[in-house]
Every structure is written in C-alpha cells, then in structure tokens.
Enzyme design. Structure first.
Site, short mmCIF file in Angstrom:
data_model
loop_
_atom_site.label_atom_id
_atom_site.label_comp_id
_atom_site.label_asym_id
_atom_site.label_seq_id
_atom_site.Cartn_x
_atom_site.Cartn_y
_atom_site.Cartn_z
N LYS A 170 0.75 4.55 6.79
CA LYS A 170 0.10 5.27 5.75
C LYS A 170 0.98 6.61 5.87
O LYS A 170 1.44 7.07 6.84
CB LYS A 170 -1.09 5.38 5.79
CG LYS A 170 -2.25 4.10 5.72
CD LYS A 170 -2.04 3.33 4.46
CE LYS A 170 -2.85 1.95 4.86
NZ LYS A 170 -2.61 1.06 3.50
N SER A 175 0.81 -1.22 -0.11
CA SER A 175 -0.08 0.11 0.16
C SER A 175 0.94 1.27 -0.10
O SER A 175 0.25 2.35 -0.28
CB SER A 175 -0.82 -0.07 1.07
OG SER A 175 -0.15 0.25 2.48
#
Length: 367
Positions: free
Chosen positions: A141, A52
C-alpha cells in the site's frame, strides 16, 4: 628428552577428491545460504496478487522490495523452510514454538508520506489467528500518514496535518456513468484501464478509473454524465475502523485521527480507548480491562498510555477497491518489511501467450 614438532605438510598426503554428489550438495547449500541472507537482509521479490494499488501497480507486477531502506527486520520465526509459503498443503513451513522478539537493524532512511511499502497484514494479529508477525500475509500500500501525523479524509481527499495530501498520479476511484442508452465501447474501456464494477440500469454504471480516464470518457458522445461516487459525511459504515458508532466514519469521510508515535503519551478515556485499544492490547501485548469508569492496563488503573512503537497509515491507490487502514487501522512498525523499489517484470493473465508480458513495465522504478 628431545621433542621434535614437525609442522611441515607431508607432500605425499593427498586430499581426497570430492564426489560429484558432494560437489552438488555443497553448491546447493552455499546457494541457499547466500540467497537466504540476501532475501533476509537486502531485498526480496514479491508479486502483486490483487488490484488494490491500480493503476500505480497492476495485478501481475513482480517487484523488488528493499529491506535496507527501512532496516532489515530480523525474523520472528528463524526455523522455517526458505522460499516457501507459511502454509503449504495444510502444513506449516515454520516452527512456531520458537519465536524471537522484534528487532530491526538500522536502515538507510525512514518511511515517508507517500512511500509505497510492503508489510505484514495487521488484521491477522491476535490470539484468534495465532500467526507470527513475519508469517502473516504480505500487503503493498501507499503510506499516507507517519507517526505523529493527524489524518483526515474529506469527500475522498486525504488531508495530513490540515493540508491536502498530493494524490498519486494514477490514483483510482469509483464514478457513476450515465449514457444516452448506447453501449460503451469495451475496447476503449480496456485501453483506459477502466473496470466496470456494476451495471445499475440499462443506461447507468459504476466504474473504477483514474481521473484522467474519467475526463476522456466525459468527451464521448454517448455519455451524459460522469460523477465521482462519494459516501456522504457522517454516514456510519460498520466495516470501517474503529467499528464503533461513536465515530461515524466511512471510506470517503474519515477522521481526524492521530497516528501513535513511540514515546507519545495519550490520555485514556472512552474515545481514546476506542481508537487505540487494539494498538495497546494486541500490538503492544498488554491486558486491557474496563471496570466501570476505570481503565486498567495489566491490572493497574491507568489514566494515560505511552506507546512503545511507531505506527503508520497505509491506503491503496485504488481507493474504492482496497482493504487497508480504513478497515483495520494502524500498521505497527514491527510489521514493516520494506520499500517497493522496482517492477522487474509484469504479466497480464487476461492476454494470450504472445501478448501477456507488459514490456513497458519491465525494470520500471516505483513511485
């Protein structure tokens, strides 16, 4: 009567010598205590399990995460087995009956836009999971918006408070590739860190890559076109937060949405309740009910709500292959673990044993 108190040490008293077993036990206990304190208050090591954050962070990267940066968070479940997963062989490694309230020591700084942050997955909050905050899955993230920011995404580009947010240098997204029928060199794609998501037809592909790689592929003689894949505006995707048709949002066209800030008061109506209900109800532990046109919080009619915590918006740099805030919404401050600081080691499981270590990523600062 004369009392004589003798505080002198008897030279003939010999302290019994510790056995080898006792010395080993003492050393192990001391090492566990020290490492637990370091891991709990200073920094921890984490591994990147998925793509990701590619190409900023790669699957197989091992990171040092600073807990001092944003302030060490005290554990919710103090009775747990250190250095273990929350569940091993179907057995919990923590005692969930004893849970402490959220508390964080002062940090060296605060979370800023574009920081790379490690946090617990907010999607695992709620009674249906029954998992304490500090035992939820760890994610990494990039922070796109901080408390009080207004975030909007237009055709894949993030805007913060009406201004374009700088993209990560190696941010990735999907591209539609059309060839003249000739095959694309697989080794060239690997060198450019391109992932083939799907082959649509004999001469048409969808691939995930950074913009720099797309520019290079455009120059290949067998490539007819390279076009970014962007979901059209006002196309409703039910998987996207807040999962309501009133908000026709998708991965590439989203918002505007304001990030809740501690002490910020928002009026309550159908729209704001849709956007903020999860924060009010799940993260801040209130009972929310709707009776006709009335909104009740903990049984009392409420026209406004004042937030108790700060909230953040986290997104992966691999924009079309990241489960992030676009899917499950805000990240509350009590889920924040720390700031990713250093890639201390990296391996590529697709390579053979002699080429598996990515030496160019060892001891590499993260930004």
């Amino acid at each position: 009567m004369n009392w004589k108190l003798n505080f002198k040490k008897n030279p003939d008293t010999v302290k019994p010598k510790k056995s080898k077993t006792r010395e080993w036990v003492d050393a192990i206990v001391f090492a566990v205590l020290v490492s637990t304190v370091i891991r709990g208050l200073l920094f921890s090591a984490y591994a990147i399990p998925s793509g990701s954050m590619e190409g900023t962070q790669l699957t197989g990267d091992y990171l040092f995460v600073s807990k001092l940066s944003y302030g060490p968070r005290m554990p919710n479940t103090p009775l747990s087995i250190p250095f273990t997963e929350p569940v091993m062989y179907g057995i919990k490694t923590y005692f969930g009956a004893l849970q402490l309230p959220y508390f964080r020591l002062p940090g060296l700084t605060t979370i800023k836009n574009r920081d790379i942050v490690v946090f617990n997955k907010p999607d695992e909050a709620g009674p249906e999971y029954n998992i304490p905050v500090d035992q939820r899955t760890c994610l990494i993230k990039r922070c796109q918006a901080i408390p009080g920011d207004v975030l909007k995404i237009i055709d894949g580009q993030v805007y913060i408070n009406g201004k374009v947010a700088p993209n990560a240098p190696k941010q990735q997204t999907s591209y539609a590739i059309v060839t003249n029928g000739q095959d694309i060199n697989v080794d060239a794609l690997q060198d450019l860190h391109v992932t083939v998501r799907q082959q649509i037809s004999p001469d048409s592909y969808e691939m995930v890559m950074p913009a720099a790689a797309a520019a290079i592929i455009k120059t290949y003689s067998n490539i007819k076109s390279v076009t970014p894949v962007v979901a059209r505006a006002r196309f409703y995707d039910a998987e996207i937060f807040p999962h309501n048709e009133k908000f026709k949002w998708n991965l590439d066209n989203f918002g505007p949405i304001k990030l809740p800030k501690k002490g910020w008061t928002t009026p309550l109506n159908d729209s704001t309740l849709t956007l903020y209900r999860r924060a009010i109800e799940v993260y801040e532990n209130n009972k929310v009910t709707v009776n006709g046109k009335d909104i009740l919080i903990n049984g009392k009619k409420a026209d406004t709500y004042t937030f108790k915590m700060d909230y953040y918006w986290m997104m992966g740099d691999n924009r079309h292959d990241s489960l992030d805030s676009r899917f499950w919404g805000y990240v509350p401050e009590d889920h924040i673990i720390g700031k990713a600081m250093l890639t201390w080691f990296s391996t590529d499981s697709t390579k053979n044993i002699f080429n598996r270590v990515r030496w160019d990523r060892v001891l590499r600062p993260i930004n």
